[in-house]
Design a protein around this motif. Structure first.
Motif, mmCIF file in Angstrom:
data_model
loop_
_atom_site.group_PDB
_atom_site.id
_atom_site.type_symbol
_atom_site.label_atom_id
_atom_site.label_comp_id
_atom_site.label_asym_id
_atom_site.label_seq_id
_atom_site.Cartn_x
_atom_site.Cartn_y
_atom_site.Cartn_z
ATOM 1 N N SER A 113 25.237 43.879 37.521
ATOM 2 C CA SER A 113 26.100 44.989 37.941
ATOM 3 C C SER A 113 27.366 45.039 37.104
ATOM 4 O O SER A 113 27.861 46.130 36.772
ATOM 5 N N ASP A 114 27.901 43.886 36.711
ATOM 6 C CA ASP A 114 29.075 43.865 35.833
ATOM 7 C C ASP A 114 28.770 44.577 34.522
ATOM 8 O O ASP A 114 29.583 45.359 34.005
ATOM 9 N N HIS A 115 27.594 44.293 33.966
ATOM 10 C CA HIS A 115 27.222 44.906 32.691
ATOM 11 C C HIS A 115 27.044 46.419 32.830
ATOM 12 O O HIS A 115 27.409 47.177 31.924
ATOM 13 N N LEU A 116 26.500 46.849 33.957
ATOM 14 C CA LEU A 116 26.350 48.294 34.184
ATOM 15 C C LEU A 116 27.717 48.983 34.228
ATOM 16 O O LEU A 116 27.907 50.054 33.640
ATOM 17 N N VAL A 117 28.666 48.373 34.933
ATOM 18 C CA VAL A 117 30.008 48.962 35.020
ATOM 19 C C VAL A 117 30.634 49.065 33.635
ATOM 20 O O VAL A 117 31.195 50.111 33.256
ATOM 21 N N ARG A 118 30.520 48.009 32.867
ATOM 22 C CA ARG A 118 31.047 48.029 31.502
ATOM 23 C C ARG A 118 30.375 49.126 30.667
ATOM 24 O O ARG A 118 31.038 49.866 29.926
ATOM 25 N N ALA A 119 29.052 49.253 30.812
ATOM 26 C CA ALA A 119 28.318 50.232 30.020
ATOM 27 C C ALA A 119 28.724 51.662 30.360
ATOM 28 O O ALA A 119 28.809 52.523 29.464
ATOM 29 N N TYR A 120 28.978 51.941 31.638
ATOM 30 C CA TYR A 120 29.387 53.295 32.019
ATOM 31 C C TYR A 120 30.762 53.640 31.448
ATOM 32 O O TYR A 120 31.054 54.814 31.209
ATOM 33 N N HIS A 121 31.584 52.638 31.232
ATOM 34 C CA HIS A 121 32.875 52.902 30.573
ATOM 35 C C HIS A 121 32.678 53.183 29.092
ATOM 36 O O HIS A 121 33.167 54.196 28.569
ATOM 37 N N HIS A 122 31.950 52.332 28.417
ATOM 38 C CA HIS A 122 31.829 52.456 26.966
ATOM 39 C C HIS A 122 30.907 53.598 26.548
ATOM 40 O O HIS A 122 31.112 54.198 25.484
ATOM 41 N N THR A 123 29.920 53.921 27.367
ATOM 42 C CA THR A 123 28.994 54.993 27.011
ATOM 43 C C THR A 123 29.467 56.364 27.477
ATOM 44 O O THR A 123 29.433 57.339 26.721
ATOM 45 N N PHE A 124 29.945 56.435 28.713
ATOM 46 C CA PHE A 124 30.271 57.732 29.311
ATOM 47 C C PHE A 124 31.766 57.985 29.473
ATOM 48 O O PHE A 124 32.167 59.106 29.806
ATOM 49 N N GLY A 125 32.589 56.963 29.273
ATOM 50 C CA GLY A 125 34.028 57.157 29.421
ATOM 51 C C GLY A 125 34.537 57.038 30.832
ATOM 52 O O GLY A 125 35.677 57.436 31.120
ATOM 53 N N LEU A 126 33.726 56.488 31.758
ATOM 54 C CA LEU A 126 34.184 56.302 33.130
ATOM 55 C C LEU A 126 35.329 55.291 33.139
ATOM 56 O O LEU A 126 35.264 54.244 32.484
ATOM 57 N N GLU A 127 36.390 55.588 33.882
ATOM 58 C CA GLU A 127 37.555 54.709 33.952
ATOM 59 C C GLU A 127 37.268 53.589 34.954
ATOM 60 O O GLU A 127 37.286 53.815 36.172
ATOM 61 N N VAL A 128 36.967 52.401 34.443
ATOM 62 C CA VAL A 128 36.547 51.301 35.297
ATOM 63 C C VAL A 128 37.446 50.080 35.067
ATOM 64 O O VAL A 128 38.046 49.911 34.003
ATOM 65 N N THR A 129 37.519 49.231 36.082
ATOM 66 C CA THR A 129 38.056 47.879 35.955
ATOM 67 C C THR A 129 37.176 46.964 36.798
ATOM 68 O O THR A 129 36.518 47.404 37.742
ATOM 69 N N THR A 130 37.160 45.680 36.439
ATOM 70 C CA THR A 130 36.387 44.683 37.166
ATOM 71 C C THR A 130 37.257 43.466 37.409
ATOM 72 O O THR A 130 38.023 43.057 36.526
ATOM 73 N N THR A 131 37.160 42.896 38.606
ATOM 74 C CA THR A 131 37.785 41.599 38.875
ATOM 75 C C THR A 131 36.704 40.605 39.268
ATOM 76 O O THR A 131 35.823 40.913 40.068
ATOM 77 N N ASN A 132 36.768 39.422 38.673
ATOM 78 C CA ASN A 132 35.868 38.325 39.015
ATOM 79 C C ASN A 132 36.672 37.284 39.784
ATOM 80 O O ASN A 132 37.593 36.680 39.248
ATOM 81 N N CYS A 133 36.319 37.087 41.044
ATOM 82 C CA CYS A 133 37.127 36.242 41.923
ATOM 83 C C CYS A 133 36.449 34.903 42.169
ATOM 84 O O CYS A 133 35.248 34.735 41.953
ATOM 85 N N SER A 134 37.240 33.950 42.641
ATOM 86 C CA SER A 134 36.709 32.657 43.057
ATOM 87 C C SER A 134 36.360 32.702 44.545
ATOM 88 O O SER A 134 36.376 33.769 45.168
ATOM 89 N N ASN A 135 36.035 31.546 45.145
ATOM 90 C CA ASN A 135 35.576 31.501 46.529
ATOM 91 C C ASN A 135 36.658 31.975 47.495
ATOM 92 O O ASN A 135 37.730 31.380 47.571
ATOM 93 N N ASN A 136 36.352 33.033 48.246
ATOM 94 C CA ASN A 136 37.297 33.574 49.220
ATOM 95 C C ASN A 136 37.150 32.878 50.575
ATOM 96 O O ASN A 136 36.064 32.438 50.957
ATOM 97 N N TYR A 137 38.253 32.833 51.310
ATOM 98 C CA TYR A 137 38.229 32.378 52.698
ATOM 99 C C TYR A 137 39.329 33.127 53.448
ATOM 100 O O TYR A 137 40.236 33.701 52.844
ATOM 101 N N GLY A 138 39.224 33.155 54.771
ATOM 102 C CA GLY A 138 40.221 33.840 55.581
ATOM 103 C C GLY A 138 39.597 34.541 56.768
ATOM 104 O O GLY A 138 38.441 34.273 57.137
ATOM 105 N N PRO A 139 40.326 35.467 57.409
ATOM 106 C CA PRO A 139 39.831 36.152 58.601
ATOM 107 C C PRO A 139 38.596 37.001 58.332
ATOM 108 O O PRO A 139 38.378 37.468 57.213
ATOM 109 N N TYR A 140 37.795 37.188 59.365
ATOM 110 C CA TYR A 140 36.652 38.100 59.361
ATOM 111 C C TYR A 140 35.507 37.655 58.454
ATOM 112 O O TYR A 140 34.628 38.457 58.135
#
Length: 356
Positions: A163-190
């Motif tokens: 999915s990361d690669h697809l998001v990148r491809a839609y930016h470079h091929t079609f000009g979609l304005e995208v950003t991606t964040t890769n996070c570490s292990n989350n914890y907290g409420p809910y």
């Protein structure tokens, strides 16, 4: 005023983001698209006045297009994903369907409305990903950066890498304005009680075993979910289109250290909180016994990555991101939240409903 579409906004991280955004941007409308699988719950976002829940599937491209047009949405924050590694091993198809095909459906809808049929107005497609796409680190390896090669080792991480690669491809091929964040292990409420911290906490309260994979020394970087939301907000505000940013918590710990902290916290809570032992009589700590007596070691998970670590230098320099929570205060707050919100988690754990 802005209109946001938050996919998976009734889940753990997405639901926390809905709360976070609504509190800090009270004039914005937040449209939540969630199909309410086992990990999505209406109660997670109950009471958030700006949140409008639409029950639907991100793979329904027509529905997404309609929402983007009819609600005049110019920002998508994409959390919706299957995320439990164990489930991806026993049933990978759902991860391919949701994480890859679902992301592609959203990208197609965004392209159709914002680019092909749109006015060319400013927009943003923000994609939430994971550090697991980078694979596993050795004990002395440098932490993951945004240029670390992808080496996913589970069906879950492979689907997120795709999915990361697809998001990148839609930016470079079609000009979609995208950003991606890769996070570490989350914890907290809910957080749904299948992940380590809520699972072990609730097991400890109910006298159930604490199953530890392998030797318990797999290392993760722990990120409080509110800090993650803060990082996403910073990326939406200042992130450069087409760029990826790593969001970490600065708390690199072996699983055993986290488990020991949970056990010690439950022991302390039983001593200090009036009536807690009566609420959870099956807990060892309610009987004067140490919670760590529940520890059991089980066969390691197939393909279990040994270590993750995040280098957040880019996010710090470009987004002015820094985690606000230490692991100590974040864990204390998390424990207190679960003790104070028994009504939220009890109906998600059938075994707890008859434990009193």
């Amino acid at each position: 005023m802005a209109n946001l579409l938050v996919t998976g906004g009734a889940g753990f991280i997405g639901g926390n983001f809905v709360h976070y955004w609504a509190e800090r941007h009270p004039d914005d409308a937040v449209i939540v698209l969630d199909c309410l699988t086992y990990a999505g719950n209406r109660s997670t976002i109950a009471g958030v006045e700006q949140a409008d829940l639409v029950v639907g599937d991100i793979r329904d491209t027509d529905l997404v297009e309609k929402l983007l047009r009819d609600r005049d949405i110019a920002t998508i924050v994409h959390f919706a994903a299957e995320s439990h590694v164990d489930r991806s091993i026993s049933g990978p198809d759902a991860f391919i369907d949701t994480n890859i095909l679902g992301t592609n459906s959203l990208l197609k809808a965004a392209r159709a409305v914002w680019l092909d049929k749109g006015s060319g107005k400013q927009h943003r497609f923000h994609h939430i990903s994971t550090d697991e796409v980078y694979g596993s680190l050795g004990p002395d390896d440098p932490a993951f950066t945004e240029t670390t090669p992808y080496q996913p080792n589970s069906p879950y991480s492979a689907s997120k890498a795709s999915s990361d690669h697809l998001v990148r491809a839609y930016h470079h091929t079609f000009g979609l304005e995208v950003t991606t964040t890769n996070c570490s292990n989350n914890y907290g409420p809910y957080q749904y009680p299948e992940k380590l911290i809520p699972l072990f906490l609730l097991n400890a309260l109910h006298g159930r075993s604490l199953p530890i994979y392998g030797d318990g020394m797999n290392v993760r970087d722990w990120l409080h979910v509110e800090d993650h939301c803060r990082g996403i907000e910073a990326c939406l505000d200042d992130g450069r289109p087409g760029e990826t940013y790593n969001i970490g918590g600065g708390a690199e710990l072996p699983n055993m250290a986290v488990i020991d902290r949970i056990c010690a916290s439950v022991d302390k809570a039983m001593e200090e909180i009036d009536g807690l032992a009566q609420r959870y009589p099956d807990a060892p700590a309610a009987k004067g016994q140490p919670t760590d007596s529940l520890k059991t070691f089980v066969t390691d998970r197939a393909g279990h990555d040994r270590r993750y670590a995040i280098d957040e230098t880019k996010a710090r320099n470009e987004l002015n991101y820094a985690p606000h929570h230490t692991f100590e205060d974040g864990m204390a707050q998390t424990l207190r939240w679960y003790l104070d919100h028994e009504e939220w988690w009890r109906r998600l754990t059938p075994w707890a409903q008859t434990s009193h």
